[in-house]
Design a protein around this motif. Structure first.
Motif, PDB file in Angstrom:
ATOM      1  N   PRO A  26     -24.413 -20.870  32.703  1.00 54.29           N
ATOM      2  CA  PRO A  26     -23.759 -20.416  33.934  1.00 54.29           C
ATOM      3  C   PRO A  26     -22.564 -21.342  34.212  1.00 54.29           C
ATOM      4  CG  PRO A  26     -26.131 -20.593  34.251  1.00 54.29           C
ATOM      5  CD  PRO A  26     -25.823 -21.201  32.922  1.00 54.29           C
ATOM      6  N   GLU A  27     -21.524 -20.811  34.826  1.00 57.31           N
ATOM      7  CA  GLU A  27     -20.273 -21.543  35.019  1.00 57.31           C
ATOM      8  C   GLU A  27     -20.465 -22.927  35.638  1.00 57.31           C
ATOM      9  OE1 GLU A  27     -15.886 -20.987  37.088  1.00 57.31           O
ATOM     10  OE2 GLU A  27     -17.257 -19.292  37.020  1.00 57.31           O
ATOM     11  N   LYS A  28     -21.314 -23.027  36.680  1.00 59.68           N
ATOM     12  CA  LYS A  28     -21.467 -24.328  37.337  1.00 59.68           C
ATOM     13  C   LYS A  28     -22.096 -25.363  36.410  1.00 59.68           C
ATOM     14  CE  LYS A  28     -25.813 -23.357  39.752  1.00 59.68           C
ATOM     15  NZ  LYS A  28     -26.450 -23.317  41.067  1.00 59.68           N
ATOM     16  N   TYR A  29     -22.960 -24.933  35.499  1.00 58.59           N
ATOM     17  CA  TYR A  29     -23.563 -25.863  34.548  1.00 58.59           C
ATOM     18  C   TYR A  29     -22.629 -26.149  33.377  1.00 58.59           C
ATOM     19  CZ  TYR A  29     -27.743 -24.973  37.253  1.00 58.59           C
ATOM     20  OH  TYR A  29     -28.639 -24.860  38.277  1.00 58.59           O
ATOM     21  N   ALA A  30     -21.804 -25.186  33.031  1.00 58.49           N
ATOM     22  CA  ALA A  30     -20.839 -25.392  31.948  1.00 58.49           C
ATOM     23  C   ALA A  30     -19.861 -26.499  32.327  1.00 58.49           C
ATOM     24  CB  ALA A  30     -20.104 -24.097  31.636  1.00 58.49           C
ATOM     25  N   LEU A  31     -19.408 -26.514  33.564  1.00 56.50           N
ATOM     26  CA  LEU A  31     -18.489 -27.560  34.009  1.00 56.50           C
ATOM     27  C   LEU A  31     -19.172 -28.929  33.955  1.00 56.50           C
ATOM     28  CD1 LEU A  31     -15.819 -28.500  35.181  1.00 56.50           C
ATOM     29  CD2 LEU A  31     -16.689 -27.900  37.450  1.00 56.50           C
ATOM     30  N   LEU A  32     -20.410 -28.991  34.394  1.00 56.23           N
ATOM     31  CA  LEU A  32     -21.178 -30.234  34.334  1.00 56.23           C
ATOM     32  C   LEU A  32     -21.351 -30.690  32.884  1.00 56.23           C
ATOM     33  CD1 LEU A  32     -22.983 -32.382  35.796  1.00 56.23           C
ATOM     34  CD2 LEU A  32     -24.879 -30.806  35.436  1.00 56.23           C
ATOM     35  N   ALA A  33     -21.758 -29.784  32.007  1.00 51.53           N
ATOM     36  CA  ALA A  33     -21.975 -30.116  30.597  1.00 51.53           C
ATOM     37  C   ALA A  33     -20.678 -30.540  29.912  1.00 51.53           C
ATOM     38  CB  ALA A  33     -22.594 -28.920  29.871  1.00 51.53           C
ATOM     39  N   GLU A  34     -19.599 -29.854  30.209  1.00 47.64           N
ATOM     40  CA  GLU A  34     -18.309 -30.205  29.600  1.00 47.64           C
ATOM     41  C   GLU A  34     -17.837 -31.585  30.059  1.00 47.64           C
ATOM     42  OE1 GLU A  34     -13.992 -28.109  28.772  1.00 47.64           O
ATOM     43  OE2 GLU A  34     -15.269 -27.303  30.344  1.00 47.64           O
ATOM     44  N   THR A  35     -17.994 -31.868  31.331  1.00 44.63           N
ATOM     45  CA  THR A  35     -17.616 -33.186  31.855  1.00 44.63           C
ATOM     46  C   THR A  35     -18.484 -34.266  31.235  1.00 44.63           C
ATOM     47  OG1 THR A  35     -16.938 -32.157  33.932  1.00 44.63           O
ATOM     48  CG2 THR A  35     -17.253 -34.533  33.951  1.00 44.63           C
ATOM     49  N   MET A  36     -19.788 -34.006  31.103  1.00 41.24           N
ATOM     50  CA  MET A  36     -20.688 -34.968  30.472  1.00 41.24           C
ATOM     51  C   MET A  36     -20.277 -35.212  29.021  1.00 41.24           C
ATOM     52  SD  MET A  36     -24.368 -33.728  31.948  1.00 41.24           S
ATOM     53  CE  MET A  36     -25.280 -34.758  30.818  1.00 41.24           C
ATOM     54  N   TYR A  37     -19.966 -34.155  28.306  1.00 43.58           N
ATOM     55  CA  TYR A  37     -19.621 -34.273  26.892  1.00 43.58           C
ATOM     56  C   TYR A  37     -18.373 -35.132  26.689  1.00 43.58           C
ATOM     57  CZ  TYR A  37     -18.579 -32.971  22.087  1.00 43.58           C
ATOM     58  OH  TYR A  37     -18.314 -33.016  20.737  1.00 43.58           O
ATOM     59  N   PHE A  38     -17.325 -34.843  27.450  1.00 43.59           N
ATOM     60  CA  PHE A  38     -16.056 -35.533  27.236  1.00 43.59           C
ATOM     61  C   PHE A  38     -15.985 -36.915  27.883  1.00 43.59           C
ATOM     62  CE2 PHE A  38     -14.708 -31.169  26.256  1.00 43.59           C
ATOM     63  CZ  PHE A  38     -14.184 -31.403  24.995  1.00 43.59           C
ATOM     64  N   SER A  39     -16.874 -37.201  28.828  1.00 43.00           N
ATOM     65  CA  SER A  39     -16.854 -38.521  29.471  1.00 43.00           C
ATOM     66  C   SER A  39     -17.992 -39.422  28.980  1.00 43.00           C
ATOM     67  CB  SER A  39     -16.976 -38.370  30.989  1.00 43.00           C
ATOM     68  OG  SER A  39     -18.275 -37.920  31.338  1.00 43.00           O
ATOM     69  N   ALA A  40     -18.928 -38.848  28.247  1.00 46.96           N
ATOM     70  CA  ALA A  40     -20.141 -39.553  27.812  1.00 46.96           C
ATOM     71  C   ALA A  40     -20.968 -40.005  29.010  1.00 46.96           C
ATOM     72  CB  ALA A  40     -19.818 -40.736  26.899  1.00 46.96           C
ATOM     73  N   GLY A  41     -20.810 -39.309  30.126  1.00 47.18           N
ATOM     74  CA  GLY A  41     -21.576 -39.618  31.323  1.00 47.18           C
ATOM     75  C   GLY A  41     -22.936 -38.944  31.305  1.00 47.18           C
ATOM     76  N   ARG A  42     -23.860 -39.536  32.010  1.00 47.95           N
ATOM     77  CA  ARG A  42     -25.203 -38.964  32.137  1.00 47.95           C
ATOM     78  C   ARG A  42     -25.238 -38.018  33.337  1.00 47.95           C
ATOM     79  NH1 ARG A  42     -28.174 -44.650  31.909  1.00 47.95           N
ATOM     80  NH2 ARG A  42     -26.430 -45.061  33.266  1.00 47.95           N
ATOM     81  N   VAL A  43     -26.281 -37.217  33.422  1.00 43.85           N
ATOM     82  CA  VAL A  43     -26.396 -36.217  34.482  1.00 43.85           C
ATOM     83  C   VAL A  43     -26.215 -36.846  35.861  1.00 43.85           C
ATOM     84  CG1 VAL A  43     -27.923 -34.551  35.609  1.00 43.85           C
ATOM     85  CG2 VAL A  43     -27.872 -34.681  33.131  1.00 43.85           C
ATOM     86  N   GLY A  44     -26.937 -37.928  36.137  1.00 45.66           N
ATOM     87  CA  GLY A  44     -26.856 -38.582  37.444  1.00 45.66           C
ATOM     88  C   GLY A  44     -25.469 -39.104  37.758  1.00 45.66           C
ATOM     89  N   GLU A  45     -24.805 -39.681  36.749  1.00 41.33           N
ATOM     90  CA  GLU A  45     -23.462 -40.219  36.958  1.00 41.33           C
ATOM     91  C   GLU A  45     -22.459 -39.116  37.266  1.00 41.33           C
ATOM     92  OE1 GLU A  45     -23.616 -44.049  33.951  1.00 41.33           O
ATOM     93  OE2 GLU A  45     -23.246 -42.048  33.097  1.00 41.33           O
ATOM     94  N   ILE A  46     -22.536 -38.029  36.524  1.00 37.19           N
ATOM     95  CA  ILE A  46     -21.577 -36.942  36.715  1.00 37.19           C
ATOM     96  C   ILE A  46     -21.862 -36.172  37.999  1.00 37.19           C
ATOM     97  CG2 ILE A  46     -20.621 -34.832  35.703  1.00 37.19           C
ATOM     98  CD1 ILE A  46     -19.921 -37.516  34.236  1.00 37.19           C
TER      99      ILE A  46
END
Length: 71
Positions: A26-46
């Motif tokens: 879903p779009e809202k999770y895609a943005l979270l996953a994409e940000t995590m992927y490119f920043s190497a951030g964890r779920v809590g951080e992002i």
């Protein structure tokens, strides 16, 4: 996959694999996953990012130090 079959090595998704993965979410999770992927951030951080953590003029995200539950 069972633990005995894992190599223990991380792998990076190809651009095609990443696009396929993100389009399945879903779009809202895609943005979270994409940000995590490119920043190497964890779920809590992002998910705790605020506008003050994003420097739009330099195109950077500042991940604040987080504490862990275990010591």
């Amino acid at each position: 996959m069972s633990k005995s079959l894992r190599s223990g090595k991380a792998s990076i998704l190809s651009t095609k694999q990443l696009e396929k993965f993100l389009t399945q979410l879903p779009e809202k999770y895609a943005l979270l996953a994409e940000t995590m992927y490119f920043s190497a951030g964890r779920v809590g951080e992002i998910s705790s990012l605020r506008v003050r953590n994003i420097n739009f003029s330099h195109g950077i995200i500042i991940l604040e130090k987080s504490s862990t539950k275990t010591k």
